[in-house]
Design a protein around this motif. Structure first.
Motif, PDB file in Angstrom:
ATOM      1  N   GLY A 164       1.159 -28.097  87.689  1.00  0.00           N
ATOM      2  CA  GLY A 164       0.144 -28.867  88.406  1.00  0.00           C
ATOM      3  C   GLY A 164      -1.153 -28.084  88.468  1.00  0.00           C
ATOM      4  O   GLY A 164      -1.149 -26.843  88.351  1.00  0.00           O
ATOM      5  N   SER A 165      -2.255 -28.763  88.656  1.00  0.00           N
ATOM      6  CA  SER A 165      -3.559 -28.100  88.584  1.00  0.00           C
ATOM      7  C   SER A 165      -3.710 -27.059  89.693  1.00  0.00           C
ATOM      8  O   SER A 165      -4.362 -26.042  89.526  1.00  0.00           O
ATOM      9  CB  SER A 165      -4.688 -29.123  88.657  1.00  0.00           C
ATOM     10  N   ARG A 166      -3.077 -27.304  90.839  1.00  0.00           N
ATOM     11  CA  ARG A 166      -3.153 -26.343  91.944  1.00  0.00           C
ATOM     12  C   ARG A 166      -2.411 -25.052  91.586  1.00  0.00           C
ATOM     13  O   ARG A 166      -2.837 -23.951  91.920  1.00  0.00           O
ATOM     14  CB  ARG A 166      -2.557 -26.994  93.196  1.00  0.00           C
ATOM     15  N   VAL A 167      -1.268 -25.204  90.863  1.00  0.00           N
ATOM     16  CA  VAL A 167      -0.493 -24.052  90.420  1.00  0.00           C
ATOM     17  C   VAL A 167      -1.343 -23.192  89.505  1.00  0.00           C
ATOM     18  O   VAL A 167      -1.386 -21.967  89.609  1.00  0.00           O
ATOM     19  CB  VAL A 167       0.781 -24.511  89.672  1.00  0.00           C
TER      20      VAL A 167
ATOM     21  N   PHE B  15      -3.664 -18.521  87.820  1.00  0.00           N
ATOM     22  CA  PHE B  15      -4.553 -18.128  86.718  1.00  0.00           C
ATOM     23  C   PHE B  15      -5.965 -17.939  87.232  1.00  0.00           C
ATOM     24  O   PHE B  15      -6.374 -18.571  88.216  1.00  0.00           O
ATOM     25  CB  PHE B  15      -4.559 -19.198  85.621  1.00  0.00           C
ATOM     26  N   ALA B  16      -6.716 -17.057  86.570  1.00  0.00           N
ATOM     27  CA  ALA B  16      -8.130 -16.914  86.899  1.00  0.00           C
ATOM     28  C   ALA B  16      -8.851 -18.196  86.475  1.00  0.00           C
ATOM     29  O   ALA B  16      -8.392 -18.907  85.574  1.00  0.00           O
ATOM     30  CB  ALA B  16      -8.719 -15.711  86.166  1.00  0.00           C
ATOM     31  N   SER B  17      -9.961 -18.445  87.137  1.00  0.00           N
ATOM     32  CA  SER B  17     -10.609 -19.746  86.918  1.00  0.00           C
ATOM     33  C   SER B  17     -11.075 -19.918  85.470  1.00  0.00           C
ATOM     34  O   SER B  17     -11.126 -21.030  84.962  1.00  0.00           O
ATOM     35  CB  SER B  17     -11.790 -19.900  87.875  1.00  0.00           C
ATOM     36  N   ASP B  18     -11.419 -18.796  84.794  1.00  0.00           N
ATOM     37  CA  ASP B  18     -11.918 -18.936  83.418  1.00  0.00           C
ATOM     38  C   ASP B  18     -10.816 -18.734  82.380  1.00  0.00           C
ATOM     39  O   ASP B  18     -11.063 -18.685  81.196  1.00  0.00           O
ATOM     40  CB  ASP B  18     -13.058 -17.933  83.174  1.00  0.00           C
ATOM     41  N   GLU B  19      -9.591 -18.658  82.865  1.00  0.00           N
ATOM     42  CA  GLU B  19      -8.477 -18.353  81.982  1.00  0.00           C
ATOM     43  C   GLU B  19      -7.836 -19.635  81.468  1.00  0.00           C
ATOM     44  O   GLU B  19      -7.701 -20.594  82.224  1.00  0.00           O
ATOM     45  CB  GLU B  19      -7.434 -17.571  82.799  1.00  0.00           C
ATOM     46  N   ASP B  20      -7.468 -19.641  80.179  1.00  0.00           N
ATOM     47  CA  ASP B  20      -6.771 -20.815  79.658  1.00  0.00           C
ATOM     48  C   ASP B  20      -5.279 -20.645  79.944  1.00  0.00           C
ATOM     49  O   ASP B  20      -4.650 -19.719  79.448  1.00  0.00           O
ATOM     50  CB  ASP B  20      -7.021 -20.940  78.149  1.00  0.00           C
ATOM     51  N   PRO B  21      -4.718 -21.526  80.750  1.00  0.00           N
ATOM     52  CA  PRO B  21      -3.299 -21.348  81.117  1.00  0.00           C
ATOM     53  C   PRO B  21      -2.345 -21.642  79.969  1.00  0.00           C
ATOM     54  O   PRO B  21      -1.210 -21.175  79.975  1.00  0.00           O
ATOM     55  CB  PRO B  21      -3.106 -22.347  82.254  1.00  0.00           C
ATOM     56  N   ILE B  22      -2.794 -22.438  79.002  1.00  0.00           N
ATOM     57  CA  ILE B  22      -1.886 -22.826  77.920  1.00  0.00           C
ATOM     58  C   ILE B  22      -1.481 -21.573  77.135  1.00  0.00           C
ATOM     59  O   ILE B  22      -2.336 -20.797  76.699  1.00  0.00           O
ATOM     60  CB  ILE B  22      -2.551 -23.829  76.954  1.00  0.00           C
ATOM     61  N   GLY B  23      -0.170 -21.382  76.986  1.00  0.00           N
ATOM     62  CA  GLY B  23       0.326 -20.202  76.286  1.00  0.00           C
ATOM     63  C   GLY B  23       0.610 -19.043  77.236  1.00  0.00           C
ATOM     64  O   GLY B  23       1.271 -18.079  76.861  1.00  0.00           O
TER      65      GLY B  23
END
Lengths: 204, 424
Positions: free
Chosen positions: B166-169, B174-182
């Motif tokens: 979820g976006s809150r997770v 994750f840091a705000s500028d970090e791409d969570p995918i992967g």
């Protein structure tokens, strides 16, 4: 209550007739019957050769619109309409379009000498002027007969004479006029006087 | 003369109504108010409905949730109070033997509301609800994808350690500028790779719950957390033509037969259907709408009676004028039309003003609500009135205005012209 008790008379086309009588003699009732504003119980009334007995209100309205013009003692102009609109009103009920109505209304106001007053409301005019507007209104539908109920009753003698002159000139154009009055000098200007007393013709 | 658009007649009417502007205003006020109230109450009812509907989100109307409890009746040698548990085998059996089920999506859950921290990423930790689910879950409760992808069939088959968060997770781990995918997250000590981020269509607390959840493949969930072939609960999609109640009864009868539960045991399974909830809500809202119609209608009726009253007075006052008009050749029909026209014009003009003000107020309220983000997710949102309702109310009003005009119109022509002229 019987108001009229056997009236037998004939008014020819083009006549200028006065109906006289004291109040309660039935002269106004007679005029209303002639004007198809009131019904009658017995007898017959022929207008232009047609029997007017037992007309429906719709038919009466049609005949009033086609044949008759009214002039009243109290003028009976519609107070919120201008002189021109008042004069044009009968044509509205004949389904004449607006432009044509206004054109004719101005023409008839001119005829009674009031074209400059076309935009005035009745309360901005004198009694004589109001009566002339009322006469223009009676004339605009090109009636055969004009019925005038005490047309000078609310006017001074000078304006009374002006109004009578106007009525006489209209009569000269061939329109039959019946005037109810109790003033002798008015009646004297007519071709014929019908005197009523207690609902009957006293003499002619 | 027949009914035709009569411009002259209209000018005539306006002229008459402007004669007594104050009276015209006051008599129109009642009708205006009536329509205003109808529009306002219906708009508010819709706002309430929108607010509550939003809480259901985009859940399929023909979906059903089912969980197991304990039996309440002894059956086939089993005592009452036996806990019922579902397995994947039961789910497959249900899918194969049910005529109404279109899709089954078993779910399992880890953690929950205010649970302890169970997910970590480096030094960042959070307490999230973790669901093991099937791709079919999307058919039942759609979640909008913000990036990446959802769980797919291959994930299930290959027992992949992947997670959709979820976006809150994402914000927490994750840091705000970090791409969570992967990126990799650790759920109860097991590493999962993030493949997608989702949002929520629901509002308020429901949305918050959605956004703080993590979705992983059902098979990986059971393997990673040692659940064997257990199933927590079932989400089902049933045939749209079947009523929710009979669909639920059918599904349970299939499972009761397989799990040796007494056919009349109502306690062995629990269930909840969206349709049932929806139906109940609909009933509440049609009741609210009915009440607003009744009250608005009464206000309108009062307005119309006011108009009729004022027209009766007008006709009486104008007896002389109407007499003159008839002497000048107006037939009774024309007079009736004139009076009816005045009544209708009055009703329509002020009804329209009331309706416009009502719609304006509703729109204003809507705009106002939108400027308060903290109101977002409340039970009152997007108050609105459909154009249908406005048009229907206007038509009703015109009909009632017409009825209100009859009596004054008849009164206007009931007198003989001679008497009318004599009246001052």
């Amino acid at each position: 209550m019987d108001v009229l008790k056997g009236i037998d008379c004939k008014i020819d086309a083009g006549e200028l007739v006065a109906i006289m009588g004291s109040s309660g003699s039935g002269k106004s009732t007679l005029l209303n019957v002639l004007g198809l504003l009131d019904d009658f119980d017995q007898g017959s009334y022929h207008l232009d050769g047609m029997n007017m007995k037992g007309l429906s209100e719709k038919q009466a309205a049609k005949y009033r619109s086609e044949f008759l013009g009214f002039v009243f003692q109290s003028f009976n102009l519609i107070h919120y309409k201008t002189a021109m609109e008042n004069v044009a009103l009968p044509l509205y009920y004949q389904g004449v379009n607006r432009r044509k109505r206004q054109e004719l209304a101005l023409q008839f106001l001119k005829k009674v000498g009031l074209e400059a007053w076309y935009n005035h409301l009745p309360n901005q005019m004198s009694g004589g002027q109001k009566q002339r507007v009322a006469i223009a209104r009676a004339l605009i539908s090109n009636p055969r007969v004009i019925l005038a109920d005490e047309p000078t009753g609310a006017l001074d003698s000078k304006t009374s004479n002006e109004v009578m002159e106007l009525l006489k000139s209209i009569n000269k154009e061939g329109i039959t006029i019946v005037v109810v009055t109790h003033e002798n000098e008015i009646a004297a200007q007519c071709h014929r006087i019908i005197r009523l007393r207690d609902g009957q013709i006293e003499n002619e | 003369m027949n009914w035709r658009p009569d411009w002259d007649g209209f000018i005539e009417l306006v002229q008459i109504l402007l004669q007594k502007p104050m009276r015209t205003m006051l008599s129109g006020l009642g009708v205006g108010w009536g329509l205003f109230m109808i529009v306002l109450t219906i708009g508010s009812a819709n706002g309430l409905q929108n607010g509550v509907s939003q809480e259901l989100g985009d859940m399929a109307k023909n979906s059903m949730f089912m969980w197991t409890q304990s039996t309440s009746k002894p059956y086939k040698g089993f005592k009452r109070g036996r806990p019922i548990e579902l397995t994947i085998g039961d789910v497959e059996y249900l899918a194969a033997n049910s005529t109404v089920v279109e899709a089954v999506a078993p779910q399992n859950q880890l953690g929950g509301w205010r649970g302890s921290n169970n997910v970590t990423r480096g030094i960042k930790t959070g307490a999230f609800t973790v669901f093991g689910e099937f791709p079919e879950q999307q058919l039942i409760e759609a979640r909008p994808l913000l990036s990446g992808r959802h769980i797919n069939k291959k994930d299930i088959e290959d027992l992949r350690k992947v997670a959709v968060i979820g976006s809150r997770v994402k914000e927490i781990l994750f840091a705000s500028d970090e791409d969570p995918i992967g990126g990799s997250i650790r759920i109860n000590g097991v590493n999962f790779t993030v493949v997608g981020v989702f949002g929520s269509l629901r509002s308020g607390e429901d949305a918050e719950e959605d956004l703080q959840s993590i979705r992983i493949p059902f098979s990986s969930f059971n393997q990673a957390f040692h659940k064997g072939d257990e199933v927590g609960w079932l989400c089902l999609l049933f045939d749209e033509d079947v009523h929710a109640d009979s669909a639920a009864a059918h599904v349970m009868s299939v499972l009761k037969a397989r799990l040796s539960v007494h056919p009349d045991d109502d306690r062995a399974f629990g269930h909840w259907t969206v349709a049932k909830d929806f139906e109940e809500m609909q009933m509440v809202f049609s009741a609210i709408r009915g009440v607003s119609f009744v009250f608005g209608g009464l206000a309108l009726l009062a307005g119309i009676i006011g108009i009729m009253n004022i027209m009766l007075i007008t006709v009486k006052e104008r007896t002389n004028e109407l007499g003159i008009r008839r002497a000048l050749g107006a037939s009774p029909g024309v007079v009736v039309r004139q009076i009816m026209g005045e009544t209708l014009l009055l009703t329509m003009l002020f009804g329209l003003i009331g309706a416009i003000l009502g719609v304006g107020t509703i729109e204003g309220l809507d705009a106002l609500l939108k400027t308060f983000p903290e109101m977002e997710g409340g039970s009152f949102r997007n108050p609105e009135v459909s154009i249908d309702v406005v048009v229907q109310s206007l038509i009703t009003m015109v009909i009632m205005g017409g009825i209100a005009g009859i009596l004054p119109a008849v009164r206007a022509v009931s007198m003989r012209p001679v008497e009318a002229i004599r009246t001052d």
